[in-house]
Scaffold this active site. Structure first.
Site, short mmCIF file in Angstrom:
data_model
loop_
_atom_site.label_atom_id
_atom_site.label_comp_id
_atom_site.label_asym_id
_atom_site.label_seq_id
_atom_site.Cartn_x
_atom_site.Cartn_y
_atom_site.Cartn_z
N GLU A 226 -7.21 6.15 -101.76
CA GLU A 226 -7.17 5.82 -100.29
C GLU A 226 -8.17 4.79 -100.01
O GLU A 226 -7.89 4.11 -98.92
CB GLU A 226 -7.76 7.19 -99.53
CG GLU A 226 -7.04 8.35 -99.84
CD GLU A 226 -7.43 9.66 -99.05
OE1 GLU A 226 -6.37 9.92 -98.04
OE2 GLU A 226 -8.35 10.21 -99.25
N ARG B 157 -6.94 4.31 -87.97
CA ARG B 157 -5.78 4.91 -87.88
C ARG B 157 -5.46 5.69 -86.56
O ARG B 157 -4.58 6.25 -86.18
CB ARG B 157 -5.43 5.91 -89.10
CG ARG B 157 -6.41 6.90 -89.08
CD ARG B 157 -6.04 7.48 -90.59
NE ARG B 157 -5.33 8.52 -90.43
CZ ARG B 157 -5.10 9.65 -91.75
NH1 ARG B 157 -6.08 9.41 -92.54
NH2 ARG B 157 -4.30 10.54 -91.52
N ARG C 192 -5.48 19.33 -102.53
CA ARG C 192 -6.85 18.30 -102.31
C ARG C 192 -8.00 19.35 -101.90
O ARG C 192 -7.95 20.22 -100.81
CB ARG C 192 -6.23 17.36 -101.11
CG ARG C 192 -7.32 16.75 -100.67
CD ARG C 192 -6.96 15.73 -99.79
NE ARG C 192 -6.98 16.08 -98.53
CZ ARG C 192 -6.17 15.68 -97.59
NH1 ARG C 192 -6.05 14.19 -97.58
NH2 ARG C 192 -6.23 15.90 -96.17
N ASN D 36 -1.94 6.82 -95.72
CA ASN D 36 -2.46 6.60 -94.36
C ASN D 36 -3.72 6.00 -94.38
O ASN D 36 -4.15 5.05 -93.59
CB ASN D 36 -2.53 7.94 -93.63
CG ASN D 36 -1.13 8.83 -93.83
OD1 ASN D 36 -0.32 7.99 -93.76
ND2 ASN D 36 -1.25 10.04 -93.84
N ASP D 37 -4.53 6.49 -95.23
CA ASP D 37 -5.97 5.87 -95.61
C ASP D 37 -6.26 4.76 -96.19
O ASP D 37 -6.79 3.73 -95.64
CB ASP D 37 -7.02 6.90 -96.12
CG ASP D 37 -7.55 8.02 -95.03
OD1 ASP D 37 -7.82 7.53 -93.84
OD2 ASP D 37 -7.69 9.08 -95.23
N ARG E 100 -3.22 20.16 -97.69
CA ARG E 100 -4.40 19.74 -96.79
C ARG E 100 -5.22 21.20 -96.40
O ARG E 100 -5.36 21.61 -95.50
CB ARG E 100 -4.20 19.08 -95.60
CG ARG E 100 -3.60 17.74 -95.59
CD ARG E 100 -3.18 17.14 -94.35
NE ARG E 100 -2.93 15.53 -94.31
CZ ARG E 100 -1.59 15.25 -94.46
NH1 ARG E 100 -0.48 15.90 -94.21
NH2 ARG E 100 -1.57 13.88 -94.26
C1 PEP Z 1 -3.59 9.76 -96.47
O1 PEP Z 1 -4.66 9.44 -96.14
O2 PEP Z 1 -2.68 9.36 -96.64
C2 PEP Z 1 -3.60 11.44 -96.78
C3 PEP Z 1 -2.41 11.87 -97.27
O3 PEP Z 1 -4.47 12.14 -96.07
P1 PEP Z 1 -4.64 12.20 -94.44
O4 PEP Z 1 -3.73 12.10 -93.75
O5 PEP Z 1 -4.94 13.77 -94.61
O6 PEP Z 1 -6.01 11.54 -94.44
MG MG Z 2 -6.49 10.65 -96.02
#
Ligand code: PEP
Ligand code: MG
Length: 528
Positions: A391, A425, A302, A414-415, A266
């Site tokens: 995402e 979230r 990323r 996650n996204d 990240r």
């Molecule tokens: C995600 O969205 O799953 C991801 C890995 O990125 P971040 O949690 O940094 O948004």
């Molecule tokens: Mg993300």
């Protein structure tokens, strides 16, 4: 955990100016001594943070301001409140790193006011015995500073499972459950069993439940001591297990815990403290430092993922009503192309300077057009392997088109979950929607997995879902070819994968896909 104190009333003191000033001086001295002692105990980065707080408490300019306000008739508490608030405003106006220090200043002010009132300071309480911390939410700084000897677990009433509190807690191996309704009603000293894997809090457990929990803890300790092997299923199918990292400093721990490479770096943490993008040279040095820990191994970096919960004023300072749906990720980079150009140039430099196998991907990509644009842009700059994160649900729907140009896809669950279920979230009130076990999310993963298999290209997972051992099995059954997670989760996932064959993983995935809810999918996978 004590709640933040209310602002002191705007009242005049009784007339004894000297006594009021003395009370404030005593309170400041007490807070400085307490923070100083904590700093000594903490060591490392935490020590620096706490020592800076001591200096804030004793800042002479602030002291003068407080004194002047007491001279003007304000009570000590009110004078401290106003002086610190005014200084905080000045810091916020400066932006960037200084603005972030404003929160630390507020914490110091709260401590001084608490000392003046003779009540416990807000924040993580001190205790001689280990305990489970129950709080509304924790600032990332609080989570980062938690004393792992004392805090056995964390329960919060706010925040979703992919909030930064939860991610940080997981990276420190602190069992945590966030967004628990009624958590704040738990009285101090209540005995509870916290089962983070099941997301359950058992209040006043029976002797049997305690014994069961103790046995499971012992099993985990034994499991963590098992020799580290590469990720594989029981039938030998390889599933490389990779690490999610936030800076080059995370490299050694990832290697030590058996990461076979990095599945998500990240990079925004390099940018977040800055008032402008770091230079190509600075970035090259950082990327090279991380890549050097992984000679011959894959490292997926990323591109800058700013926006939404990670705002960056120099990239986008427009007010957005719904920033998660705004100019974030690749959209923001296309609008500020020089920042992307510099970052990819630095990555190309690092690719040339090291033996690591560098893969680069873009965040928040919506479709095949954006994918093709990013892949072409990266390749023109000399990057070898360029892909995208899945995402946004639209990307999964057109996965076959995306894989015409992308070298690989990495699913950010996650996204992907937040957008599929339309549930922020960061919001505790909708935390129950933020569940990657939901069949709608799993079906999107399958569509990506199928497209990857048809194109002969990798489909990784790098969201928190990969760190849930049972879900990791299902994701592999849906076609995930690698799993990337916080290094602390690697041992549990490795052990779970080793117990199932690909055929069994596929059967569990099929059962989960047919369920009607996230809980239904969990249960169906368990019994399949
Ligand atoms: C995600 O969205 O799953 C991801 C890995 O990125 P971040 O949690 O940094 O948004
Ligand atoms: Mg993300």
């Amino acid at each position: 955990m004590p709640e933040p104190l209310a602002a002191p009333a705007d009242e005049q003191h009784g007339g004894d100016v000297a006594a009021e000033k003395q009370k404030v001086q005593d309170a400041v001295a007490k807070v400085a001594a307490d923070l100083g002692a904590r700093a000594q105990k903490a060591g490392g980065e935490a020590q620096q943070v706490l020592e800076a707080a001591v200096m804030m408490a004793q800042d002479p300019m602030l002291a003068d301001d407080v004194t002047a306000r007491i001279d003007g008739g304000k009570t000590g508490e009110r004078a401290v409140h106003e002086a610190f608030a005014s200084f905080q405003e000045q810091l916020v106006a400066l932006g960037g790193y200084m603005a972030e220090r404003a929160t630390d200043l507020a914490d110091v002010a709260q401590r001084i006011i608490a000392a003046l009132r003779g009540v416990p300071a807000p924040g993580v309480p001190e205790s001689d015995t280990p305990f489970i911390l129950v709080a509304r939410d924790l600032a990332p700084a609080d989570t980062a500073l938690l004393d792992l000897e004392k805090v056995l677990g964390l329960v919060t009433s706010d925040g979703g499972p992919t909030s930064h509190t939860a991610i940080l807690a997981r990276s420190k191996s602190i069992p945590a459950i966030v967004g628990v309704t009624g958590a704040l009603e738990l009285a101090d000293g209540t005995s509870i069993v916290l089962d983070a894997a099941a997301g359950a809090v058992v209040v006043d457990p029976s002797a049997e439940q305690v014994a069961d929990a103790e046995q499971r803890i012992a099993d985990r300790v034994a499991q963590a001591a098992a020799p580290i092997t590469d990720g594989a299923l029981a039938d030998g199918t390889k599933v490389p297990l990779l690490a999610n990292v936030g800076s080059a400093k995370d490299g050694p721990a990832a290697v030590e815990l058996g990461a076979e490479g990095v599945g998500l770096f990240r990079t925004e943490f390099l940018f977040l403290d800055a008032s402008e993008a770091p230079s190509v040279e600075t970035q090259t040095a950082q990327y090279t430092a991380l890549l050097e820990f992984f000679p011959g191994k894959k490292v997926v970096v990323r591109a800058l993922d700013a926006g939404a919960d990670k705002p960056l004023s120099f990239l986008n300072d427009a007010h957005e009503e719904n920033p998660a749906l705004g100019l974030r990720g690749l959209r923001a980079l296309r609008a500020s192309e020089q920042i992307l150009h510099d970052q990819l140039t630095a990555l190309k430099n690092a690719q040339d300077a090291t033996e690591a196998d560098l893969w680069v991907m873009a965040p928040m990509v919506a479709d095949a057009e954006e994918t093709a644009w990013f892949v072409e842009y990266g390749k023109k700059l000399g990057l070898n392997t360029v892909g995208v994160m899945a995402e946004v649900p639209s990307l999964a729907v057109v996965a076959d088109q995306v894989l015409e140009s992308a070298d690989f896809v990495s699913i950010g669950t996650n996204d992907l979950t937040q957008y599929t279920l339309a549930a922020d979230r960061m919001l505790g009130s909708v935390a129950s929607y933020q569940d990657p076990w939901h069949p709608a999310v799993l079906r999107l993963v399958k569509s990506l997995g199928d497209a990857g298999a048809a194109a002969g290209k990798g489909v990784g997972i790098c969201g928190e879902a990969a760190a849930d051992p049972q879900l990791a099995v299902v994701l592999v059954g849906l076609g995930a070819t690698t799993l990337s997670m916080t290094p602390a989760a690697l041992a549990d996932v490795r052990a779970e994968l080793a117990g199932v064959t690909l055929e069994q993983a596929k059967a569990k995935a099929a059962a989960a896909l047919a369920a009607h809810s996230a809980d239904g999918a969990r249960e169906a996978a368990r019994t399949a």
